[in-house]
Write an enzyme that holds these catalytic residues in place. Structure first.
Site, mmCIF file in Angstrom:
data_model
loop_
_atom_site.group_PDB
_atom_site.id
_atom_site.type_symbol
_atom_site.label_atom_id
_atom_site.label_comp_id
_atom_site.label_asym_id
_atom_site.label_seq_id
_atom_site.Cartn_x
_atom_site.Cartn_y
_atom_site.Cartn_z
ATOM 1 N N ASP A 17 1.042 -1.505 0.376
ATOM 2 C CA ASP A 17 -0.053 -0.204 0.197
ATOM 3 C C ASP A 17 1.050 1.087 0.344
ATOM 4 O OD1 ASP A 17 -2.428 -1.885 0.220
ATOM 5 O OD2 ASP A 17 -2.356 -1.406 2.546
ATOM 6 N N LYS A 76 -3.395 3.652 -2.824
ATOM 7 C CA LYS A 76 -4.375 5.151 -3.193
ATOM 8 C C LYS A 76 -3.380 5.728 -3.278
ATOM 9 C CE LYS A 76 -8.487 5.840 -1.088
ATOM 10 N NZ LYS A 76 -9.506 6.334 -0.933
ATOM 11 N N MET A 110 -8.775 7.388 9.799
ATOM 12 C CA MET A 110 -9.262 8.243 8.616
ATOM 13 C C MET A 110 -10.426 9.294 8.436
ATOM 14 S SD MET A 110 -9.813 4.759 5.596
ATOM 15 C CE MET A 110 -10.234 3.302 6.904
HETATM 16 N N1 SAH Z 1 -4.425 -0.795 9.131
HETATM 17 C C1 SAH Z 1 -3.723 0.302 9.302
HETATM 18 C C2 SAH Z 1 -5.429 1.782 8.886
HETATM 19 C C3 SAH Z 1 -5.216 1.697 7.201
HETATM 20 S S1 SAH Z 1 -6.642 3.094 7.541
HETATM 21 C C4 SAH Z 1 -3.543 -0.041 10.908
HETATM 22 O O1 SAH Z 1 -3.841 -0.373 11.569
HETATM 23 O O2 SAH Z 1 -3.081 1.181 11.323
HETATM 24 C C5 SAH Z 1 -5.435 4.338 6.909
HETATM 25 C C6 SAH Z 1 -5.128 5.029 7.985
HETATM 26 O O3 SAH Z 1 -4.276 4.855 8.648
HETATM 27 C C7 SAH Z 1 -5.115 6.446 7.571
HETATM 28 O O4 SAH Z 1 -5.593 7.372 6.697
HETATM 29 C C8 SAH Z 1 -5.003 7.473 9.665
HETATM 30 O O5 SAH Z 1 -5.381 7.498 9.993
HETATM 31 C C9 SAH Z 1 -4.097 5.444 9.557
HETATM 32 N N2 SAH Z 1 -3.007 6.031 9.895
HETATM 33 C C10 SAH Z 1 -1.787 4.974 8.945
HETATM 34 N N3 SAH Z 1 -1.327 5.259 9.448
HETATM 35 C C11 SAH Z 1 -0.518 6.121 10.108
HETATM 36 C C12 SAH Z 1 0.733 7.490 10.674
HETATM 37 N N4 SAH Z 1 1.921 7.137 10.220
HETATM 38 N N5 SAH Z 1 0.018 8.300 11.140
HETATM 39 C C13 SAH Z 1 -1.250 8.580 11.509
HETATM 40 N N6 SAH Z 1 -2.337 8.083 10.844
HETATM 41 C C14 SAH Z 1 -2.583 7.104 10.305
#
Ligand code: SAH
Length: 278
Positions: A49, A70, A185
Site C-alpha cells: 500500500d 491510493k 481516516m
Molecule cells: N491498517 C492500518 C489502518 C489503515 S486505514 C492500521 O492498522 O494502522 C488508513 C488510516 O490509518 C489513515 O487514514 C490514518 O488514519 C491511519 N494511519 C495509518 N498510518 C498512519 C500514520 N503513520 N500516522 C497517522 N495515521 C496513520
C-alpha cells in the site's frame, strides 16, 4: 542493506505459492515485527500500500514491488483486483508478501483479501502489525488507555466504502458510551464527526489530538479540543494519514511527550490530569 541475523532456525518459510498478509506497522521501520522482516527477506514479490515506505521495502531488495493503493488522490486499485492479483501471483509459484500499513485486520481490508485466498485455495499466513491508532498515539506520548481516564477504547473509521462519513455509526451511542475515541481516516470528514459528537452531547472542551505521519520523520501532533478541532486542522494544514484521538488521555501528552523530551524539552505538566498528589 544491513545484514541482520534472525534468531535461530525455526522461523517459518514463505513457500512458493503462498501469500503472507502482513502488517508493516505505522511507518517507522523499527516497528516491523520479526515475522514481517522474515517475510521481507524471503519474498519474490511485495504487493504494498501507499502507507508502506521505501525504507521498509528496501528490506526486500530481491523482490519485485507491486504498488496497490491510493496515491495523490487517485482512486485506489479495486479491492477485488488486488485480491485476485494475489491469487494469480501465488498460482504462478511466487512467494508473495502482501504488506499493508499498520495491522492488516484493522480498517485494512485484510479480511477481504484473506477470504479471497481461502476461496481460491491459496495457503496464507496472517502477520499482525502495530496499528496506527495505538502505536502512532504512543509516538505522540499518548497512552491509548490510562487507568484514571478510560477502561475502554472505541476505534472508528471516518469513512466507509462509499467515501462518505460512515452512515452505520450511531453517533449518539458512541458519544454516550465511548470513553476514548480513536478515529482512523478522519481528516476528510472531521467536520461531520465533530458536529455529530457535539450534537450528541460530547463537551466542546474535550481534549483532542491529531497525529499525522505518526512514527515517521514528518510526524505532526496537533493538540486541540472537539470544539476547535476542525478550524485547527485547517490552520495547521494537517494532511492524511492522521489519527484523531478524542478523550482526556490526550492530556497525558503534556507529561509524556517523550520525543520532545529526547530533544531537550521539559515535560509541561507532571500531573496533567490535575490529580491531588498530596
Ligand atoms: N491498517 C492500518 C489502518 C489503515 S486505514 C492500521 O492498522 O494502522 C488508513 C488510516 O490509518 C489513515 O487514514 C490514518 O488514519 C491511519 N494511519 C495509518 N498510518 C498512519 C500514520 N503513520 N500516522 C497517522 N495515521 C496513520
Amino acid at each position: 542493506m544491513n545484514e541482520t541475523t534472525l534468531p535461530p532456525s525455526d522461523w517459518p518459510e514463505l513457500k512458493p505459492g503462498c501469500v503472507w498478509l502482513c502488517g508493516a506497522g505505522p511507518g517507522d521501520p523499527g516497528l516491523l515485527t520479526l515475522h514481517a522482516l522474515n517475510a521481507l527477506r524471503q519474498a519474490d514479490v511485495v504487493v504494498h500500500d501507499a502507507l508502506v515506505s521505501d525504507a521498509i521495502l528496501d528490506w526486500a531488495p530481491q523482490a519485485e514491488r507491486i504498488f496497490a493503493g491510493k496515491r495523490g488522490g487517485k482512486p485506489s486499485a479495486k479491492q477485488a483486483d488486488i485480491s485476485l492479483r494475489l491469487v494469480a501471483l501465488a498460482r504462478a509459484g511466487k512467494r508473495v508478501l502482501r504488506l499493508k500499513g499498520g495491522d492488516p485486520f484493522v480498517f485494512g481490508r485484510g479480511g477481504e483479501e484473506a477470504q479471497t485466498l481461502v476461496q481460491h485455495g491459496v495457503p496464507f499466513r496472517i502477520v499482525p502489525g502495530i496499528s496506527a491508532g495505538i502505536g502512532g498515539l504512543a509516538y505522540a506520548g499518548i497512552p491509548v488507555t490510562h487507568r484514571e481516564v478510560n477502561q475502554s477504547v472505541t476505534f472508528l473509521t471516518g469513512h466507509d466504502q462509499t467515501g462518505e462519513a460512515p452512515g452505520s455509526i450511531d453517533w449518539e451511542a458512541v458519544s454516550k458510551g465511548a470513553q476514548v475515541l480513536v478515529v482512523y481516516m478522519g481528516i476528510k470528514h472531521a467536520p461531520v464527526i465533530a458536529a455529530a459528537l457535539l450534537a450528541a452531547g460530547r463537551p466542546a472542551d474535550e481534549p483532542v489530538a491529531v497525529v499525522s505521519n505518526a512514527t515517521l520523520p514528518g510526524q505532526k501532533v496537533l493538540e486541540t479540543t472537539l470544539g476547535h478541532m476542525v478550524a485547527d486542522i485547517a490552520t495547521a494544514r494537517i494532511e492524511p494519514p492522521a489519527i484523531l484521538c478524542i478523550g482526556r488521555n490526550v492530556l497525558m501528552r503534556q507529561a509524556l511527550d517523550w520525543q520532545s523530551m529526547a530533544a531537550g524539552a521539559a515535560p509541561r505538566d507532571l500531573d496533567p490530569l490535575g490529580r491531588d498528589t498530596a
